[in-house]
Design a protein around this motif. Structure first.
Motif, PDB file in Angstrom:
ATOM      1  N   ARG A  11      52.979   9.780  24.408  1.00  0.00           N
ATOM      2  CA  ARG A  11      52.080   9.030  24.584  1.00  0.00           C
ATOM      3  C   ARG A  11      51.696   7.484  24.186  1.00  0.00           C
ATOM      4  O   ARG A  11      51.703   7.707  22.750  1.00  0.00           O
ATOM      5  CB  ARG A  11      50.365  10.275  24.359  1.00  0.00           C
ATOM      6  N   ARG A  12      51.330   6.787  24.886  1.00  0.00           N
ATOM      7  CA  ARG A  12      50.956   5.885  23.741  1.00  0.00           C
ATOM      8  C   ARG A  12      49.636   4.794  24.154  1.00  0.00           C
ATOM      9  O   ARG A  12      49.192   5.327  25.240  1.00  0.00           O
ATOM     10  CB  ARG A  12      51.689   4.549  23.864  1.00  0.00           C
ATOM     11  N   PRO A  27      47.696   2.615  25.910  1.00  0.00           N
ATOM     12  CA  PRO A  27      47.999   0.967  26.697  1.00  0.00           C
ATOM     13  C   PRO A  27      47.087   0.028  26.602  1.00  0.00           C
ATOM     14  O   PRO A  27      48.567  -1.176  26.729  1.00  0.00           O
ATOM     15  CB  PRO A  27      47.353   1.729  28.002  1.00  0.00           C
ATOM     16  N   VAL A  49      49.953  -1.589  23.667  1.00  0.00           N
ATOM     17  CA  VAL A  49      51.194  -0.958  24.028  1.00  0.00           C
ATOM     18  C   VAL A  49      50.839  -2.854  25.200  1.00  0.00           C
ATOM     19  O   VAL A  49      51.783  -3.457  24.646  1.00  0.00           O
ATOM     20  CB  VAL A  49      51.318  -0.565  25.023  1.00  0.00           C
ATOM     21  N   TRP A  50      50.269  -3.496  25.401  1.00  0.00           N
ATOM     22  CA  TRP A  50      49.765  -4.423  26.181  1.00  0.00           C
ATOM     23  C   TRP A  50      49.673  -5.755  25.540  1.00  0.00           C
ATOM     24  O   TRP A  50      49.975  -6.606  25.754  1.00  0.00           O
ATOM     25  CB  TRP A  50      48.853  -4.239  28.021  1.00  0.00           C
ATOM     26  N   TRP A  80      59.543  -1.574  23.314  1.00  0.00           N
ATOM     27  CA  TRP A  80      58.756  -0.997  24.552  1.00  0.00           C
ATOM     28  C   TRP A  80      59.480  -1.033  25.892  1.00  0.00           C
ATOM     29  O   TRP A  80      59.807   0.152  26.272  1.00  0.00           O
ATOM     30  CB  TRP A  80      57.265  -1.136  24.875  1.00  0.00           C
ATOM     31  N   ILE A  90      60.146   3.358  26.807  1.00  0.00           N
ATOM     32  CA  ILE A  90      60.742   3.883  28.026  1.00  0.00           C
ATOM     33  C   ILE A  90      61.696   3.865  28.918  1.00  0.00           C
ATOM     34  O   ILE A  90      61.722   5.157  29.517  1.00  0.00           O
ATOM     35  CB  ILE A  90      58.625   3.265  28.390  1.00  0.00           C
ATOM     36  N   TYR A 108      52.059   0.290  33.251  1.00  0.00           N
ATOM     37  CA  TYR A 108      53.249   1.166  33.608  1.00  0.00           C
ATOM     38  C   TYR A 108      52.895   1.971  32.378  1.00  0.00           C
ATOM     39  O   TYR A 108      53.548   3.499  32.528  1.00  0.00           O
ATOM     40  CB  TYR A 108      54.253   0.128  34.017  1.00  0.00           C
ATOM     41  N   GLN A 109      52.275   2.020  31.428  1.00  0.00           N
ATOM     42  CA  GLN A 109      51.924   2.927  30.131  1.00  0.00           C
ATOM     43  C   GLN A 109      51.054   3.376  30.645  1.00  0.00           C
ATOM     44  O   GLN A 109      51.074   5.037  30.028  1.00  0.00           O
ATOM     45  CB  GLN A 109      51.270   2.005  28.809  1.00  0.00           C
ATOM     46  N   ASN A 169      51.847   7.792  30.589  1.00  0.00           N
ATOM     47  CA  ASN A 169      50.870   9.092  29.774  1.00  0.00           C
ATOM     48  C   ASN A 169      50.883   9.777  30.629  1.00  0.00           C
ATOM     49  O   ASN A 169      50.339  10.683  29.973  1.00  0.00           O
ATOM     50  CB  ASN A 169      49.662   8.132  29.753  1.00  0.00           C
TER      51      ASN A 169
END
Length: 127
Positions: A12-13, A15, A18-19, A34, A38, A113-114, A118
């Motif tokens: 779990r990240r 988002p 990450v983005w 990343w 993934i 996508y994240q 998740n």
């Protein structure tokens, strides 16, 4: 009766981190980290030794300038996320088309996508 769920290899990240945040801090390098992570986690989740892990990263590194390499790799990533959701026993909700279209708007496809990944990592998922 509730059965204990095996821990998912998909992490779990956050988002937004990450983005937006990590790519800005690392001048875009985090995207490649990343992207590799993934794909590795999805291969482990699906227990598929033939699943590509480094291939999608190499396409992004060396062929994304062509445009078509990026589109194909990103589209297939959406399909892999969908397959990973299925293998985790949850209703597949990831759409490669939505991910691709959102990526055209401020790169929001990464966020999407994240969020979809998740769902696989969520400890409260139903089985």
């Amino acid at each position: 009766m509730t059965t204990a769920l095996a821990p998912s290899p998909v992490q779990r990240r956050n988002p937004v981190l990450v983005w937006l945040v990590f790519p800005i801090i690392t001048f875009g390098i985090y995207f490649f980290v990343w992207y590799y992570k993934i794909h590795k986690e999805m291969a482990e989740q699906r227990r598929d030794p033939e699943a590509p892990v480094t291939g999608p990263l190499l396409v992004m590194l060396f062929l994304s300038w062509t445009g078509i390499g990026f589109i194909v790799s990103y589209w297939r990533t959406g399909n892999r996320i969908r397959a990973t959701q299925e293998s985790a026993g949850i209703e597949p909700s990831c759409s490669p088309a939505i991910g691709f279209l959102l990526n055209l708007v401020l790169g929001l496809g990464i966020l999407y996508y994240q969020l979809e990944l998740n769902k696989v990592a969520a400890p409260e998922r139903d089985q």
